[in-house]
Write a protein that holds these residues in place. Structure first.
Motif, mmCIF file in Angstrom:
data_model
loop_
_atom_site.group_PDB
_atom_site.id
_atom_site.type_symbol
_atom_site.label_atom_id
_atom_site.label_comp_id
_atom_site.label_asym_id
_atom_site.label_seq_id
_atom_site.Cartn_x
_atom_site.Cartn_y
_atom_site.Cartn_z
ATOM 1 N N MET A 200 67.244 42.368 24.734
ATOM 2 C CA MET A 200 67.381 40.950 24.985
ATOM 3 C C MET A 200 66.206 40.259 24.308
ATOM 4 O O MET A 200 65.067 40.670 24.477
ATOM 5 N N ALA A 201 66.476 39.242 23.544
ATOM 6 C CA ALA A 201 65.436 38.493 22.848
ATOM 7 C C ALA A 201 65.326 37.090 23.448
ATOM 8 O O ALA A 201 66.337 36.450 23.722
ATOM 9 N N THR A 202 64.087 36.644 23.621
ATOM 10 C CA THR A 202 63.835 35.332 24.218
ATOM 11 C C THR A 202 62.777 34.582 23.419
ATOM 12 O O THR A 202 62.009 35.189 22.674
ATOM 13 N N THR A 203 62.733 33.273 23.588
ATOM 14 C CA THR A 203 61.652 32.451 23.055
ATOM 15 C C THR A 203 61.198 31.493 24.150
ATOM 16 O O THR A 203 61.958 31.170 25.071
ATOM 17 N N SER B 253 60.836 40.346 23.569
ATOM 18 C CA SER B 253 62.032 41.153 23.832
ATOM 19 C C SER B 253 61.884 41.848 25.174
ATOM 20 O O SER B 253 60.783 42.259 25.560
ATOM 21 N N PHE B 254 62.977 41.956 25.895
ATOM 22 C CA PHE B 254 63.016 42.617 27.189
ATOM 23 C C PHE B 254 64.073 43.713 27.154
ATOM 24 O O PHE B 254 65.125 43.555 26.534
ATOM 25 N N THR B 255 63.783 44.782 27.860
ATOM 26 C CA THR B 255 64.787 45.812 28.106
ATOM 27 C C THR B 255 64.896 45.965 29.606
ATOM 28 O O THR B 255 63.911 46.291 30.276
ATOM 29 N N VAL B 256 66.058 45.690 30.138
ATOM 30 C CA VAL B 256 66.291 45.807 31.573
ATOM 31 C C VAL B 256 67.078 47.104 31.777
ATOM 32 O O VAL B 256 68.209 47.235 31.286
ATOM 33 N N LEU B 257 66.462 48.042 32.479
ATOM 34 C CA LEU B 257 67.095 49.337 32.718
ATOM 35 C C LEU B 257 67.829 49.325 34.039
ATOM 36 O O LEU B 257 67.321 48.825 35.041
ATOM 37 N N GLU B 258 68.991 49.890 34.054
ATOM 38 C CA GLU B 258 69.795 49.985 35.265
ATOM 39 C C GLU B 258 69.314 51.153 36.095
ATOM 40 O O GLU B 258 69.094 52.254 35.589
ATOM 41 N N VAL C 101 67.113 32.259 25.948
ATOM 42 C CA VAL C 101 67.544 33.603 25.593
ATOM 43 C C VAL C 101 68.294 33.495 24.274
ATOM 44 O O VAL C 101 69.266 32.752 24.167
ATOM 45 N N ILE C 102 67.820 34.219 23.274
ATOM 46 C CA ILE C 102 68.433 34.177 21.951
ATOM 47 C C ILE C 102 69.627 35.119 21.889
ATOM 48 O O ILE C 102 70.657 34.801 21.325
ATOM 49 N N SER C 103 69.449 36.299 22.461
ATOM 50 C CA SER C 103 70.550 37.267 22.489
ATOM 51 C C SER C 103 70.386 38.163 23.706
ATOM 52 O O SER C 103 69.274 38.463 24.114
ATOM 53 N N HIS C 104 71.492 38.539 24.295
ATOM 54 C CA HIS C 104 71.449 39.491 25.404
ATOM 55 C C HIS C 104 72.744 40.287 25.426
ATOM 56 O O HIS C 104 73.823 39.748 25.629
ATOM 57 N N PRO C 105 72.615 41.573 25.175
ATOM 58 C CA PRO C 105 73.799 42.425 25.143
ATOM 59 C C PRO C 105 74.298 42.820 26.530
ATOM 60 O O PRO C 105 75.417 43.265 26.680
ATOM 61 N N GLY C 106 73.443 42.620 27.545
ATOM 62 C CA GLY C 106 73.796 43.058 28.890
ATOM 63 C C GLY C 106 74.480 41.987 29.705
ATOM 64 O O GLY C 106 74.941 40.972 29.193
ATOM 65 N N GLY C 107 74.483 42.217 30.990
ATOM 66 C CA GLY C 107 75.141 41.300 31.912
ATOM 67 C C GLY C 107 74.239 40.186 32.398
ATOM 68 O O GLY C 107 73.105 40.009 31.955
ATOM 69 N N ARG C 108 74.762 39.441 33.332
ATOM 70 C CA ARG C 108 74.071 38.273 33.887
ATOM 71 C C ARG C 108 72.789 38.636 34.630
ATOM 72 O O ARG C 108 71.819 37.894 34.583
ATOM 73 N N VAL C 109 72.762 39.777 35.302
ATOM 74 C CA VAL C 109 71.584 40.164 36.073
ATOM 75 C C VAL C 109 70.371 40.337 35.157
ATOM 76 O O VAL C 109 69.286 39.844 35.446
ATOM 77 N N GLY C 110 70.563 41.020 34.019
ATOM 78 C CA GLY C 110 69.463 41.188 33.069
ATOM 79 C C GLY C 110 68.965 39.860 32.541
ATOM 80 O O GLY C 110 67.762 39.646 32.381
ATOM 81 N N LEU C 111 69.877 38.962 32.277
ATOM 82 C CA LEU C 111 69.531 37.624 31.807
ATOM 83 C C LEU C 111 68.669 36.894 32.835
ATOM 84 O O LEU C 111 67.629 36.328 32.512
#
Length: 69
Positions: A1-4, A62-67, A19-29
């Motif tokens: 997930m990329a943010t500015t 950038s963030f990585t949210v692990l499940e 949030v520029i891009s987020h491949p995951g779901g709403r929770v990660g956002l």
């Protein structure tokens, strides 16, 4: 997930988090935005502001949210 987001010259609370891009779901956002909005930055040094030619610094993170499994 990329943010500015922007860090104002005086520091403190960041602004304009996006949030520029987020491949995951709403929770990660939501987790990423909450982390950014809780950030309290120090003031930007004057010599850096002179080179920026504005009263804020734009950061990209950038963030990585692990499940949890």
């Amino acid at each position: 997930m990329a943010t500015t987001f922007e860090i104002p010259a005086t520091g403190a609370k960041v602004r304009h988090a996006k949030v520029i891009s987020h491949p995951g779901g709403r929770v990660g956002l939501l987790i990423a935005l909450q982390a950014i909005n809780q950030l309290r930055a120090p003031p930007i040094p004057p010599e850096v502001l002179t080179k920026l030619h504005r009263d804020y610094f734009v950061a990209e993170e950038s963030f990585t949210v692990l499940e949890h499994r």
